[in-house]
Design an enzyme around this catalytic site. Structure first.
Site, PDB file in Angstrom:
ATOM      1  N   HIS A 114       0.881  -1.192   0.149  1.00  0.00           N
ATOM      2  CA  HIS A 114       0.077   0.011   0.033  1.00  0.00           C
ATOM      3  C   HIS A 114       0.873   1.306  -0.076  1.00  0.00           C
ATOM      4  O   HIS A 114       1.906   1.152   0.579  1.00  0.00           O
ATOM      5  CB  HIS A 114      -0.885   0.039   1.063  1.00  0.00           C
ATOM      6  CG  HIS A 114      -1.872  -1.164   1.242  1.00  0.00           C
ATOM      7  ND1 HIS A 114      -3.077  -1.422   0.799  1.00  0.00           N
ATOM      8  CD2 HIS A 114      -1.514  -2.418   1.629  1.00  0.00           C
ATOM      9  CE1 HIS A 114      -3.444  -2.366   0.650  1.00  0.00           C
ATOM     10  NE2 HIS A 114      -2.892  -3.134   1.500  1.00  0.00           N
ATOM     11  N   SER A 159      14.627 -19.760   9.566  1.00  0.00           N
ATOM     12  CA  SER A 159      13.575 -19.490  10.231  1.00  0.00           C
ATOM     13  C   SER A 159      13.512 -17.747  10.656  1.00  0.00           C
ATOM     14  O   SER A 159      14.345 -17.173  10.994  1.00  0.00           O
ATOM     15  CB  SER A 159      13.367 -20.180  11.254  1.00  0.00           C
ATOM     16  OG  SER A 159      14.561 -20.029  12.233  1.00  0.00           O
ATOM     17  N   THR A 164      13.436  -8.960   2.278  1.00  0.00           N
ATOM     18  CA  THR A 164      13.228  -7.493   1.623  1.00  0.00           C
ATOM     19  C   THR A 164      13.859  -7.365   0.342  1.00  0.00           C
ATOM     20  O   THR A 164      13.320  -6.622  -0.548  1.00  0.00           O
ATOM     21  CB  THR A 164      13.627  -6.471   2.704  1.00  0.00           C
ATOM     22  OG1 THR A 164      14.890  -6.373   2.785  1.00  0.00           O
ATOM     23  CG2 THR A 164      12.777  -6.414   3.877  1.00  0.00           C
TER      24      THR A 164
END
Ligand SMILES: CC(=O)SCCNC(=O)CCNC(=O)[C@H](O)C(C)(C)COP(=O)(O)OP(=O)(O)OC[C@H]1O[C@@H](n2cnc3c(N)ncnc32)[C@H](O)[C@@H]1OP(=O)(O)O
Length: 202
Positions: A114, A159, A164
């Site tokens: 968003h 984990s 990114t």
């Protein structure tokens, strides 16, 4: 003007509150629910529902319920895939998973985002970017894969990693933000081949 779906799949701003996307999303939610209601006595039914839910599914694909796909249609999965409990695929843009891929529990794939600017965000405009996972990849539990990321071939993700940026081939990568810990090399091969030998010896 292009449809909201066309804009979504192209990675441009779009509005999800749209009749076509709403129908696709409701279809996926219904199939998620049916998939998650299956039992171990109905694995053939589970597989059939999965193949209806997901765009492309290879051979020997097994996903543990509960599982949730936002659209399902925008995902393709190669051969020999396993996902442990609670996988979430927000596949507003294409998600491509190669062959021989394993997910630990609670792996999340998020193609959607968003706007940072609140004014534009509050107008319900959003975007998504594709995610690609190569062949021979093991992703540890609770990893989160962000929009636009590509994970290479022969990769292990630790984990809890938040991925990114894209990850190259042949590495172990861990952390938040996920970074390359080291390359996978001949020493790893020798170590694990020796362990395998021991397994067959006793
Ligand atoms: C399909 C399934 O269901 S799988 C079941 C779910 N299992 C999992 O999710 C387990 C995932 N495994 C891991 O995260 C492992 O730590 C691996 C595979 C990434 C790495 O294992 P190893 O090669 O044995 O690495 P090792 O334990 O030696 O750690 C090396 C370094 O990386 C760090 N590290 C290892 N894993 C992580 C991680 N997930 N996040 C951050 N750092 C990590 C260690 O702390 C260590 O750092 P140090 O040298 O500063 O102490």
């Amino acid at each position: 003007m292009r449809s909201q779906k066309e804009k979504m799949l192209a990675g441009d701003l779009y509005i999800a509150a749209d009749a076509q996307l709403d129908a696709d999303s409701k279809r996926a939610r219904k199939l998620n629910r049916l998939f998650n209601a299956t039992t171990e006595d109905g694995l053939d039914v589970r597989d059939k529902i999965l193949r209806e839910l997901i765009g492309e599914v290879g051979k020997n694909v097994y996903i543990e319920p509960p599982f949730h796909a936002d659209y399902g249609l925008n995902t393709s999965i190669g051969d020999n895939f396993y996902a442990n409990f609670d996988a979430i695929f927000v596949d507003d843009c294409p998600v491509k998973i190669g062959d021989n891929v394993m997910f630990g529990p609670r792996v999340s794939i998020y193609t959607a985002g968003h706007p940072i600017d609140a004014t534009v965000r509050n107008e319900q405009l959003e975007y998504s970017q594709p995610i690609t996972i190569g062949n021979n990849v093991w992703i540890g539990g609770n990893a989160v894969i962000n929009p636009g990321v590509t994970i290479g071939d022969n990769v292990v993700i630790g984990s809890g990693s938040i991925i990114t940026h894209s990850i190259p081939d042949n590495v172990v990568a861990v952390g938040n933000p996920c970074h390359v810990l080291r390359e996978i090399n001949e020493e790893d091969k020798a170590y694990w081949e020796n362990k395998k030998k021991q397994y067959f010896e006793n």
